[in-house]
Design a protein around this motif. Structure first.
Motif, PDB file in Angstrom:
ATOM      1  N   MET A  77       0.992  -1.067  -0.016  1.00 48.12           N
ATOM      2  CA  MET A  77      -0.091   0.078  -0.162  1.00 48.12           C
ATOM      3  C   MET A  77       0.934   1.225  -0.062  1.00 48.12           C
ATOM      4  SD  MET A  77      -3.119   0.031  -0.518  1.00 48.12           S
ATOM      5  CE  MET A  77      -4.643   0.699  -0.132  1.00 48.12           C
ATOM      6  N   ALA A  78       2.229   1.133   0.237  1.00 60.16           N
ATOM      7  CA  ALA A  78       3.202   2.233   0.388  1.00 60.16           C
ATOM      8  C   ALA A  78       3.544   2.529  -1.006  1.00 60.16           C
ATOM      9  CB  ALA A  78       4.258   2.051   0.929  1.00 60.16           C
ATOM     10  N   THR A  79       2.904   3.770  -1.637  1.00 58.59           N
ATOM     11  CA  THR A  79       3.166   4.198  -2.989  1.00 58.59           C
ATOM     12  C   THR A  79       4.688   5.040  -2.797  1.00 58.59           C
ATOM     13  OG1 THR A  79       2.332   6.470  -2.336  1.00 58.59           O
ATOM     14  CG2 THR A  79       0.691   4.821  -3.062  1.00 58.59           C
ATOM     15  N   PRO A  80       5.594   4.857  -4.077  1.00 55.78           N
ATOM     16  CA  PRO A  80       6.479   5.637  -3.971  1.00 55.78           C
ATOM     17  C   PRO A  80       6.679   6.996  -3.964  1.00 55.78           C
ATOM     18  CG  PRO A  80       6.042   4.140  -6.125  1.00 55.78           C
ATOM     19  CD  PRO A  80       4.939   4.058  -5.439  1.00 55.78           C
ATOM     20  N   GLU A  81       5.436   7.508  -4.134  1.00 60.50           N
ATOM     21  CA  GLU A  81       5.248   9.064  -3.674  1.00 60.50           C
ATOM     22  C   GLU A  81       5.466   9.381  -2.369  1.00 60.50           C
ATOM     23  OE1 GLU A  81       3.195   7.588  -5.812  1.00 60.50           O
ATOM     24  OE2 GLU A  81       4.284   8.244  -7.671  1.00 60.50           O
ATOM     25  N   ALA A  82       4.858   8.594  -1.521  1.00 64.41           N
ATOM     26  CA  ALA A  82       4.601   8.653  -0.029  1.00 64.41           C
ATOM     27  C   ALA A  82       6.239   8.270   0.408  1.00 64.41           C
ATOM     28  CB  ALA A  82       3.807   7.995   0.573  1.00 64.41           C
ATOM     29  N   CYS A  83       6.622   7.541  -0.162  1.00 64.08           N
ATOM     30  CA  CYS A  83       8.002   6.938   0.491  1.00 64.08           C
ATOM     31  C   CYS A  83       8.964   7.817   0.160  1.00 64.08           C
ATOM     32  CB  CYS A  83       8.544   5.738  -0.133  1.00 64.08           C
ATOM     33  SG  CYS A  83       7.493   4.350   0.494  1.00 64.08           S
ATOM     34  N   ARG A  84       8.935   8.651  -0.981  1.00 65.87           N
ATOM     35  CA  ARG A  84      10.032   9.776  -1.444  1.00 65.87           C
ATOM     36  C   ARG A  84       9.760  10.952  -0.719  1.00 65.87           C
ATOM     37  NH1 ARG A  84      12.452   9.890  -6.387  1.00 65.87           N
ATOM     38  NH2 ARG A  84      11.310   8.342  -7.125  1.00 65.87           N
ATOM     39  N   HIS A  85       8.370  11.202  -0.129  1.00 64.08           N
ATOM     40  CA  HIS A  85       8.003  12.201   0.814  1.00 64.08           C
ATOM     41  C   HIS A  85       8.961  11.914   2.136  1.00 64.08           C
ATOM     42  CE1 HIS A  85       4.794  14.946   2.762  1.00 64.08           C
ATOM     43  NE2 HIS A  85       5.983  15.359   3.016  1.00 64.08           N
ATOM     44  N   LEU A  86       8.772  10.888   2.495  1.00 60.43           N
ATOM     45  CA  LEU A  86       9.036  10.223   3.804  1.00 60.43           C
ATOM     46  C   LEU A  86      10.742  10.481   3.923  1.00 60.43           C
ATOM     47  CD1 LEU A  86       8.872   9.350   6.779  1.00 60.43           C
ATOM     48  CD2 LEU A  86       8.725   7.076   5.618  1.00 60.43           C
TER      49      LEU A  86
ATOM     50  N   LEU B  24       4.317   6.854  15.420  1.00 67.50           N
ATOM     51  CA  LEU B  24       5.138   6.342  13.943  1.00 67.50           C
ATOM     52  C   LEU B  24       6.334   6.225  14.013  1.00 67.50           C
ATOM     53  CD1 LEU B  24       2.511   8.931  12.095  1.00 67.50           C
ATOM     54  CD2 LEU B  24       2.520   6.472  11.928  1.00 67.50           C
TER      55      LEU B  24
ATOM     56  N   ARG C 242       7.034   2.848  15.349  1.00 68.18           N
ATOM     57  CA  ARG C 242       6.832   1.680  14.099  1.00 68.18           C
ATOM     58  C   ARG C 242       7.664   1.638  13.151  1.00 68.18           C
ATOM     59  NH1 ARG C 242       0.744   3.137  12.422  1.00 68.18           N
ATOM     60  NH2 ARG C 242       1.609   1.825  10.628  1.00 68.18           N
ATOM     61  N   LEU C 243       8.413   3.112  12.520  1.00 70.78           N
ATOM     62  CA  LEU C 243       9.364   3.153  11.694  1.00 70.78           C
ATOM     63  C   LEU C 243      10.436   2.566  11.976  1.00 70.78           C
ATOM     64  CD1 LEU C 243      10.361   4.554   9.130  1.00 70.78           C
ATOM     65  CD2 LEU C 243      11.039   6.460  10.426  1.00 70.78           C
TER      66      LEU C 243
ATOM     67  N   SER D  57       9.977  -1.319  11.648  1.00 67.78           N
ATOM     68  CA  SER D  57       9.577  -1.697   9.920  1.00 67.78           C
ATOM     69  C   SER D  57      11.085  -1.752   9.538  1.00 67.78           C
ATOM     70  CB  SER D  57       8.880  -0.793   9.328  1.00 67.78           C
ATOM     71  OG  SER D  57       7.395  -0.872   9.873  1.00 67.78           O
TER      72      SER D  57
END
Lengths: 153, 153
Positions: free
Chosen positions: B1-10, B132, B135-136, B139
């Motif tokens: 469910m983790a999109t590349p866009e969100a990961c890039r943002h993070l 969070l 959890r990070l 993960s």
DNA sequence: TATTGTTATACTCTATAACTATA
DNA sequence: TATAGTTATAGAGTATAACAATA
């Protein structure tokens, strides 16, 4: 509105924050994050070339550190200096094509690791964490946004 | 469910994560976080005395690093070694009263700075960020929770 | 033979201070 | 005189490898 309990909780979770960073770096292929990558990333995110002092300001580290790193990165062929038309004391710094390739590669490798570890996370949690981290950084006084290079008098 | 866009943002917001840590340390009174504080904090959070190897495991750093720090902390009088009844190769490590005082003081000072910077944050945002981050860390494969000292054979 | 811890060595990141050149 | 950058030096965090003692 920040209660001591919540702050204490946050503090505990922040305690290992550098460990998280290190875990990420360790999970990457060797050589993916060469010494001085931080400067490379900052230059890569900037719209315009930056002065060394500006890089130091954005990274919140001493200019002497930036200076030495820049020298090394220039030797590697990843950063190019160009004369600053407005001020003969400083140079303007930008990535070379090679430097851009290093940044792009490192970014993709990091993304792979992060996306792998977070594959079960709902997207909105990732976005929320990113937003909160950004706000934390601002609230604790750390500079981030590259403002346009001011023209000196 | 983790999109590349969100990961890039993070990833972008994580880039300066060590800077946030450094900002916090810089905002503290001098001497508040002596060299090796990390080990001190880990020992301070543990219910029982720990072996050096266990500390290294919890911090995700090499045991050689822990070994040298422990030696220094023992010299300072902040950590005490006691014999391990189950294994003559290792010692059990715990804080002295002095060490406890150092940890408590550092914690309070950190809390002051964090609570000051986050005084306008709603409590639930602080809790959410702490959760969070935790959890990070899990993960991304970083150990955190001190399990009870296993009894060897 | 495997594991725990220690020591030697080296690399990275960072800061302070003294210095040079330009504004 | 003040500011931008460089260089020398030092401190802190970390890892690898060789080693000693115990299991």
């Amino acid at each position: 509105m920040a209660t001591p309990e919540a702050c204490r909780h946050l503090l505990t979770s922040m305690e290992g924050i550098t460990g998280v960073h290190r875990s990420l770096a360790k999970a990457l292929p060797a050589g993916c994050l060469p010494p001085g990558s931080g400067v490379l990333f900052v230059l890569g995110r900037s719209e315009q070339p930056l002065r060394a002092g500006r890089v130091a300001e954005l990274m919140d580290i001493d200019m002497s550190v930036v200076s030495r790193r820049i020298a090394h990165l220039v030797d590697q062929g990843w950063v190019a200096r160009s004369p600053n038309p407005h001020d003969g004391r400083s140079c303007l710094l930008g990535l070379t094509d090679q430097g851009r390739a290093v940044v792009d590669n490192a970014t993709e490798q990091c993304l792979d690791v992060v996306a792998g570890g977070l594959r079960d996370w709902p997207d909105e949690d990732i976005e929320r964490l990113a937003d909160l981290l950004e706000r934390l950084r601002v609230s604790l006084g750390h500079r981030t946004l590259p403002a346009p290079e001011p023209v000196p008098h």
